[in-house]
Scaffold this motif. Structure first.
Motif, PDB file in Angstrom:
ATOM      1  N   LEU A  96       0.830  -1.205   0.000  1.00  0.00           N
ATOM      2  CA  LEU A  96       0.000   0.000   0.000  1.00  0.00           C
ATOM      3  C   LEU A  96       0.870   1.263   0.000  1.00  0.00           C
ATOM      4  O   LEU A  96       0.653   2.180  -0.790  1.00  0.00           O
ATOM      5  N   ILE A  97       1.865   1.281   0.884  1.00  0.00           N
ATOM      6  CA  ILE A  97       2.719   2.469   0.987  1.00  0.00           C
ATOM      7  C   ILE A  97       3.523   2.652  -0.300  1.00  0.00           C
ATOM      8  O   ILE A  97       3.630   3.755  -0.836  1.00  0.00           O
ATOM      9  N   GLY A  98       4.060   1.551  -0.803  1.00  0.00           N
ATOM     10  CA  GLY A  98       4.807   1.619  -2.062  1.00  0.00           C
ATOM     11  C   GLY A  98       3.942   2.182  -3.179  1.00  0.00           C
ATOM     12  O   GLY A  98       4.343   3.067  -3.934  1.00  0.00           O
ATOM     13  N   ARG A  99       2.723   1.696  -3.240  1.00  0.00           N
ATOM     14  CA  ARG A  99       1.815   2.127  -4.302  1.00  0.00           C
ATOM     15  C   ARG A  99       1.399   3.593  -4.128  1.00  0.00           C
ATOM     16  O   ARG A  99       1.287   4.336  -5.109  1.00  0.00           O
ATOM     17  N   LEU A 100       1.184   3.978  -2.889  1.00  0.00           N
ATOM     18  CA  LEU A 100       0.796   5.366  -2.616  1.00  0.00           C
ATOM     19  C   LEU A 100       1.913   6.313  -3.081  1.00  0.00           C
ATOM     20  O   LEU A 100       1.659   7.351  -3.699  1.00  0.00           O
ATOM     21  N   LEU A 101       3.141   5.943  -2.808  1.00  0.00           N
ATOM     22  CA  LEU A 101       4.253   6.792  -3.229  1.00  0.00           C
ATOM     23  C   LEU A 101       4.428   6.757  -4.744  1.00  0.00           C
ATOM     24  O   LEU A 101       4.751   7.755  -5.369  1.00  0.00           O
ATOM     25  N   TYR A 102       4.194   5.589  -5.302  1.00  0.00           N
ATOM     26  CA  TYR A 102       4.311   5.440  -6.750  1.00  0.00           C
ATOM     27  C   TYR A 102       3.278   6.330  -7.453  1.00  0.00           C
ATOM     28  O   TYR A 102       3.597   7.061  -8.376  1.00  0.00           O
ATOM     29  N   GLU A 103       2.056   6.283  -6.967  1.00  0.00           N
ATOM     30  CA  GLU A 103       0.974   7.036  -7.621  1.00  0.00           C
ATOM     31  C   GLU A 103       1.101   8.537  -7.425  1.00  0.00           C
ATOM     32  O   GLU A 103       0.520   9.313  -8.167  1.00  0.00           O
ATOM     33  N   VAL A 108      -5.121   6.778  -4.765  1.00  0.00           N
ATOM     34  CA  VAL A 108      -5.030   8.166  -5.213  1.00  0.00           C
ATOM     35  C   VAL A 108      -6.124   8.411  -6.244  1.00  0.00           C
ATOM     36  O   VAL A 108      -6.731   9.456  -6.317  1.00  0.00           O
ATOM     37  N   ARG A 109      -6.377   7.373  -7.029  1.00  0.00           N
ATOM     38  CA  ARG A 109      -7.338   7.420  -8.116  1.00  0.00           C
ATOM     39  C   ARG A 109      -8.604   6.701  -7.645  1.00  0.00           C
ATOM     40  O   ARG A 109      -8.533   5.651  -7.021  1.00  0.00           O
ATOM     41  N   GLU A 120     -19.061   5.373  -2.323  1.00  0.00           N
ATOM     42  CA  GLU A 120     -19.207   6.798  -2.593  1.00  0.00           C
ATOM     43  C   GLU A 120     -18.226   7.673  -1.818  1.00  0.00           C
ATOM     44  O   GLU A 120     -18.158   8.876  -2.027  1.00  0.00           O
ATOM     45  N   GLY A 121     -17.461   7.041  -0.942  1.00  0.00           N
ATOM     46  CA  GLY A 121     -16.541   7.814  -0.097  1.00  0.00           C
ATOM     47  C   GLY A 121     -15.300   8.291  -0.835  1.00  0.00           C
ATOM     48  O   GLY A 121     -15.156   8.120  -2.048  1.00  0.00           O
ATOM     49  N   ALA A 122     -14.398   8.869  -0.066  1.00  0.00           N
ATOM     50  CA  ALA A 122     -13.183   9.455  -0.624  1.00  0.00           C
ATOM     51  C   ALA A 122     -12.096   8.398  -0.818  1.00  0.00           C
ATOM     52  O   ALA A 122     -12.159   7.313  -0.235  1.00  0.00           O
ATOM     53  N   THR A 123     -11.116   8.723  -1.642  1.00  0.00           N
ATOM     54  CA  THR A 123      -9.960   7.839  -1.786  1.00  0.00           C
ATOM     55  C   THR A 123      -9.094   7.988  -0.534  1.00  0.00           C
ATOM     56  O   THR A 123      -9.314   8.872   0.295  1.00  0.00           O
ATOM     57  N   LEU A 124      -8.087   7.126  -0.445  1.00  0.00           N
ATOM     58  CA  LEU A 124      -7.204   7.177   0.719  1.00  0.00           C
ATOM     59  C   LEU A 124      -6.506   8.530   0.823  1.00  0.00           C
ATOM     60  O   LEU A 124      -6.488   9.154   1.893  1.00  0.00           O
ATOM     61  N   LEU A 125      -5.946   9.000  -0.280  1.00  0.00           N
ATOM     62  CA  LEU A 125      -5.203  10.260  -0.224  1.00  0.00           C
ATOM     63  C   LEU A 125      -6.119  11.439   0.118  1.00  0.00           C
ATOM     64  O   LEU A 125      -5.769  12.271   0.959  1.00  0.00           O
TER      65      LEU A 125
END
Ligand SMILES: Nc1nc2c(ncn2[C@@H]2O[C@H](COP(=O)(O)OP(=O)(O)OP(=O)(O)O)[C@@H](O)[C@H]2O)c(=O)[nH]1
Ligand SMILES: [Mg+2]
Lengths: 333, 419
Positions: free
Chosen positions: B19-26, B189-190, B199-204
């Motif tokens: 998850l963290i890797g992907r968050l930084l990647y995105e 992020v997307r 319907e909620g928000a993304t993680l970021l």
């Protein structure tokens, strides 16, 4: 980049020369502390100062490992602030590989003189003479790994129980695993699997005689934080961080500074180029980047748009996937 | 610029590091050379995709075993703020490292493998996050790709966790649920096209909305533990005596009447300084030097508080404790108790109960083998050699916790929360 006396002159955006009073006293520079719109999170400074004050109180004989690079300059600045108006209660230790950039040595001596600090220098060349380490050979020969032995000897000689370093967690994946107080055994070794829990801001520096703690007050700073800090604090830094003309050659897709310490092959022909250094280690393990940045705003701009990380310019990290972890196990910082 | 500190939590292999890797990647926070290094490390592992967990799993042993062993700290920023993320291990054996990583954060992202649902380790990490009084909990139901982004699965997990929250949560804690796939970057992020029902928000987006904790700490009672006495003894500062420290909580103003603990002497704040600059006020988490109008006796380990806001002076503490050492905590043993920066000798006088995480129940008896084992949480009483000026952790988290240090090993063996 010019030196005028002990002042340092750079150009700012509008082209006017600005005099940078390094380690300015308050009369020369008043920091606006409450501003929240600044690019540097002041919380990081508060945290680092707290850590340095703990070091002064928890240890008998702490020292700052000073390389002359931007991170150790930042640590000295933080120490100056932490104990003001008192003096910095730490000595400086420089492990001199003999392969330094002359500009960093010049800077080091200027700083020590300006702040009235106590400096100890120990030489890798002496460790080689004493037969404790062997000079590397070949194209990639470097003294970077050898300096660990000199460092451990110096720690023993001076009986330093804490060594403060400017290493940051964002630099490298093994460093990302470090505690703020990193306890090392009698041999200076880091045991990644047996690190002490470090809870909230409570730092436990209790050790036995002979053991040693490495302290990393700017653990949570990124490269950009350091540059923004240097800018906001108007710190003087060695000139090699800004663009200058230098003899270089290419190897493995990187730009290397030409020097007598590097064994070049015949097809590695030096040429002149405008470069600067993003990280400053030994001449044998630090690559340059092509750059025209002659002021801090441009340097920060380059870092913001860089596609390569800071350590991407460190040849010592490229030796293997776990190069850093292995060096740390052996007592490196 | 402010800083939001986050920790990951959840069981082994639930996908925290990915998850963290992907968050930084995105968020374009990984430079090209690091991506190349991840590529070759992934290939060496025989993978045909980029294993982003390798971004934080940086130790040789971690890469060999494909698990996280110790906390990695990793950084990224948005135009809005800087983030410090502690990626913690999910393995039970390394709970102490999870506690280390989580202790400095105000957001906990608890991951759950959608296939497995809530398991014991999920409960443990939720419990620990609440014990630390981490204000914001995000429950990220991960690996939704492996359950065909099934809404019922998500809702069932949510319902189960809400049930647990009734026992574990504290007033003011926020709880949000997001269906994600770390591997494919869905709802990180997307916004995901796979979960039209969400319907909620993304993680970021969720992270960007959280406020940082500092402002809250500044509004509670003021505590200033003295770290270091600045006495330059130069001609210019001949009589200067400043008390250096980091304000733990509250706000001090120039002119405030303060009491020094334990001496009880009273004086008035003359200046609050930072590197010689005089401030009108000092807030929680700021490192300052305070000078007083009178020459009273104050030394390292003492505390300045405002008159009328004194914490209780205690030589006996009741606390919840999380044990972090392989050597059991036993009644009768003495340790060093470090409260903030102040160390005193302390003796464990009683272990009254231990929590059974699996059933979320308390056994109201002393443990059968007489001690508290590694990673167990229980309630203890301690007697200290000299008074400790601690607040209840729930009233003042900055002045309500302590660590225990084993004098034989010098290691930090437990963390306590004053009740
Ligand atoms: N299909 C799928 N696989 C995932 C997803 N997230 C993670 N994985 C895989 O799950 C495995 C474990 O992922 P990690 O990120 O290492 O798990 P972790 O929670 O960090 O594990 P520990 O740190 O050891 O507790 C890896 O093989 C990942 O590729 C996901 O969203 N979908
Ligand atoms: Mg992991």
């Amino acid at each position: 980049m010019l030196y005028i006396g002990t002042k340092f002159v750079v150009r700012n955006r509008t082209g006017d020369p600005v005099v940078i009073p390094f380690m300015s006293t308050i009369s020369e520079k008043t920091t606006v502390y409450q501003a929240n719109d600044s690019s540097f999170p002041r919380e990081l400074e508060d945290e680092a100062i707290y850590i340095l004050r703990e070091v002064a109180s928890q240890f008998e004989k702490p020292a700052i490992l000073f390389s002359g690079g931007k991170d150790s300059i930042t640590v000295v600045r933080l120490a100056q602030k932490a104990f003001y108006p008192g003096k910095i209660p730490f000595a400086l230790l420089h492990v001199d590989t003999g392969h330094n950039f002359p500009e960093t040595i010049e800077y080091r001596d200027w700083l020590v003189n300006k702040l009235g600090l106590e400096l100890h220098v120990r030489y890798v060349a002496d460790s080689i003479k004493q037969g404790k380490v062997k000079e590397e050979t070949g194209k990639y020969a470097s003294r970077n790994a050898l300096q660990t032995v000199t460092l451990l000897d110096a720690i023993e000689e001076f009986k330093f129980d804490a060594c403060i370093g400017g290493a940051r967690r964002d630099e490298e994946k093994a460093r990302a695993k470090e505690r703020i107080f990193s306890v090392r055994d009698d041999f200076g070794q880091w045991n990644a699997k047996k690190q002490r829990p470090e809870l909230f801001d409570m730092l436990n520096g209790k050790i036995e005689l002979g053991e040693n703690v490495r302290v990393f007050p700017i653990s949570n700073w990124t490269e950009l934080d350091v540059w923004n800090y240097i800018k906001e604090e108007e710190l003087r830094i060695p000139s090699i961080y800004f663009t200058h003309e230098r003899n270089v050659f290419e190897r493995d897709g990187m730009i290397w500074a030409d020097s007598e310490f590097i064994n070049k092959s015949e097809d590695e022909v030096p040429y002149k180029a405008h470069v600067r250094f993003r990280t400053v280690g030994d001449m044998t393990c630090t690559a340059a980047v092509a750059s025209t940045a002659d002021n801090l705003d441009d340097v920060i701009g380059e870092i913001l748009s860089a596609q390569i990380s800071e350590r991407g310019a460190r040849i010592d990290d490229k030796r293997s996937e776990a190069a850093m972890e292995k060096r740390k196990q052996a007592g490196y910082f | 610029m402010d800083i939001l500190r986050i920790a990951t939590a959840g069981s082994v292999d639930d996908g925290k590091s990915t998850l963290i890797g992907r968050l930084l990647y995105e968020t374009n926070s990984i430079t090209q050379d690091k991506i190349e290094a991840l590529e070759s490390a992934s290939k060496r592992k025989g993978l045909d995709f980029l294993d982003l967990s390798l971004l934080t799993d940086g130790l040789i042993a971690e890469r060999e075993q494909g698990i996280t062993i110790d906390v990695a700290h990793i950084y990224f920023s948005t135009p809005h703020r800087k983030y410090i993320i502690a990626d913690t291990p999910g393995h039970f054996e390394y709970t102490r490292n999870m506690v280390t990583g989580a202790s400095n954060t105000s957001v906990s992202i608890i991951l759950i493998d959608a296939r497995n649902g809530v398991i014991e380790q999920t409960k443990r990490h939720f419990y620990i996050s609440s014990m630390l009084r981490i204000k914001n909990i995000i429950v990220a139901v991960n690996k939704m790709d492996l359950v065909a982004y099934n809404q019922e699965k998500f809702e069932a997990i949510k319902a189960e966790l809400l049930g647990i929250a009734e026992q574990v949560s504290f007033k003011g804690q926020t709880l949000q649920f997001i269906p994600i796939s770390s591997l494919y970057g869905e709802n990180l992020v997307r916004k995901s096209a796979e979960t039209p029902w969400y319907e909620g928000a993304t993680l970021l987006e969720t992270l960007e909305k959280f406020s940082t904790q500092n402002s809250e700490l500044s509004t509670i009672q003021a505590r200033f533990p003295v770290q270091h006495v600045v006495r330059p003894k130069t001609e210019e500062y001949h009589d200067y005596r400043g008390y250096a420290g980091k304000i733990a909580s509250g706000t001090f103003l120039v002119g405030d009447l303060v009491e020094a603990l334990p001496s009880g002497q009273i004086s008035k704040i003359k200046t609050i300084e930072k590197f010689g600059t005089q401030l009108e006020a000092g807030n929680a988490k700021e490192s300052v030097v305070i000078t007083l109008e009178d020459n009273i006796d104050v030394s390292r380990g003492n505390m300045l508080v405002k008159v009328g806001e004194q914490p209780e002076s205690r030589k006996e503490l009741k606390a919840k404790i999380c044990w972090l050492d392989s050597q059991m905590l036993t009644v009768g043993k003495t340790y060093l108790l470090q409260h903030g920066i102040n160390r005193v000798k302390a003796k464990i006088t009683n272990i009254s109960s231990v929590i059974d995480i699996k059933n979320m129940s308390l056994s109201n008896e002393a443990p059968a083998d007489g001690g508290l084992k590694l990673n167990e949480i229980g309630w203890i009483s301690v007697k200290t050699a000299s008074p400790v000026f601690a607040d209840k952790y729930e009233d003042n988290p900055a002045n309500g916790s302590f660590i225990l240090i084993d004098e034989n090993s010098n290691s930090t063996v437990g963390v306590g929360f004053v009740e």
